[in-house]
Design a protein around this motif. Structure first.
Motif, PDB file in Angstrom:
ATOM      1  N   ILE A  97       0.869  -1.169   0.000  1.00 57.04           N
ATOM      2  CA  ILE A  97       0.000   0.000   0.000  1.00 57.04           C
ATOM      3  C   ILE A  97       0.913   1.228   0.000  1.00 57.04           C
ATOM      4  O   ILE A  97       1.871   1.304   0.764  1.00 57.04           O
ATOM      5  CB  ILE A  97      -0.924   0.023   1.238  1.00 57.04           C
ATOM      6  CG1 ILE A  97      -1.834  -1.218   1.250  1.00 57.04           C
ATOM      7  CG2 ILE A  97      -1.722   1.317   1.296  1.00 57.04           C
ATOM      8  CD1 ILE A  97      -2.804  -1.311   0.082  1.00 57.04           C
ATOM      9  N   GLU A 120      -3.366   4.326  -0.991  1.00 57.31           N
ATOM     10  CA  GLU A 120      -3.961   4.204   0.333  1.00 57.31           C
ATOM     11  C   GLU A 120      -5.473   4.336   0.225  1.00 57.31           C
ATOM     12  O   GLU A 120      -5.985   5.067  -0.627  1.00 57.31           O
ATOM     13  CB  GLU A 120      -3.419   5.291   1.255  1.00 57.31           C
ATOM     14  CG  GLU A 120      -1.956   5.136   1.585  1.00 57.31           C
ATOM     15  CD  GLU A 120      -1.427   6.260   2.453  1.00 57.31           C
ATOM     16  OE1 GLU A 120      -2.227   6.911   3.157  1.00 57.31           O
ATOM     17  OE2 GLU A 120      -0.209   6.495   2.419  1.00 57.31           O
ATOM     18  N   SER A 121      -6.167   3.647   1.086  1.00 58.09           N
ATOM     19  CA  SER A 121      -7.621   3.720   1.112  1.00 58.09           C
ATOM     20  C   SER A 121      -8.067   5.123   1.522  1.00 58.09           C
ATOM     21  O   SER A 121      -7.410   5.786   2.322  1.00 58.09           O
ATOM     22  CB  SER A 121      -8.177   2.706   2.108  1.00 58.09           C
ATOM     23  OG  SER A 121      -9.583   2.839   2.210  1.00 58.09           O
ATOM     24  N   GLU A 180      -7.753  -2.004   2.341  1.00 61.63           N
ATOM     25  CA  GLU A 180      -6.390  -2.250   1.864  1.00 61.63           C
ATOM     26  C   GLU A 180      -6.064  -3.746   1.899  1.00 61.63           C
ATOM     27  O   GLU A 180      -5.455  -4.273   0.958  1.00 61.63           O
ATOM     28  CB  GLU A 180      -5.388  -1.444   2.699  1.00 61.63           C
ATOM     29  CG  GLU A 180      -5.513   0.041   2.435  1.00 61.63           C
ATOM     30  CD  GLU A 180      -4.760   0.934   3.393  1.00 61.63           C
ATOM     31  OE1 GLU A 180      -4.720   2.150   3.154  1.00 61.63           O
ATOM     32  OE2 GLU A 180      -4.202   0.424   4.399  1.00 61.63           O
ATOM     33  N   GLY A 236      -0.694  -0.382   4.810  1.00 57.27           N
ATOM     34  CA  GLY A 236      -0.700   1.077   4.809  1.00 57.27           C
ATOM     35  C   GLY A 236      -0.288   1.647   6.154  1.00 57.27           C
ATOM     36  O   GLY A 236       0.106   0.907   7.063  1.00 57.27           O
TER      37      GLY A 236
END
Length: 160
Positions: free
Chosen positions: A8, A46-47, A59, A109
């Motif tokens: 991520i 990244e979410s 993620e 992440g």
């Protein structure tokens, strides 16, 4: 055995990109004779979910989908197992010798991994007790994979 790093966060800095590419090229060149590689690098943004748990879950879902063909998964986690370079090399060699077709390494992440990623792990691995920026963790992991290949192949790169 094919190798993959699924992470991520996208590398943006030219120096970081070049460092990871340098070790990827070494892995691909040195690993071929040992039935290790090539190394695939998979990056995901990244979410943008509004809360931590939703970000981690999103993620994890994307990482796991990307490496769904992997026979084994190593999930980098601060609570994971600490291995020496020689132990890490033995882990990779053992997976290869057991007939693993693809070994994937997952880097989460900033919030860490979702539970689905952690539960999918054949090994939870820590690079050390210090927190590393994700780009640096990716470079350290790539170098350690290369170092493992040199240990397996008996190359003098690893002198300890």
């Amino acid at each position: 055995m094919r190798l993959a790093i699924a992470a991520i966060g996208k590398l943006k800095d030219k120096g970081e990109i070049e460092l990871v590419q340098r070790f990827t090229k070494r892995i691909d060149g040195s690993g071929r004779a040992l039935a290790l590689g090539p190394l695939a690098l998979l990056e995901f943004s990244e979410s943008r979910a509004s809360d931590t748990q939703s970000r981690k879950d999103d993620e994890a879902r994307r990482l796991l989908a990307a490496v769904s063909n992997a026979d084994r998964r190593v999930v980098l986690d601060e609570r994971g197992k600490l291995l020496s370079s020689a132990q890490f090399a033995a882990t990779i060699a053992s997976a290869r010798d057991a007939g693993t077709r693809e070994l994937a390494f997952l880097i989460g992440g900033p919030d860490g991994h979702g539970e689905a990623a952690r539960q999918s792990a054949d090994l939870l691995l820590s690079l050390g007790p210090m927190t590393l920026p994700h780009a640096l963790a990716r470079a350290v992991l790539a170098e350690q994979i290369y170092r493992a290949i040199t240990i397996i192949g008996g190359h003098p790169y690893h002198r300890c």
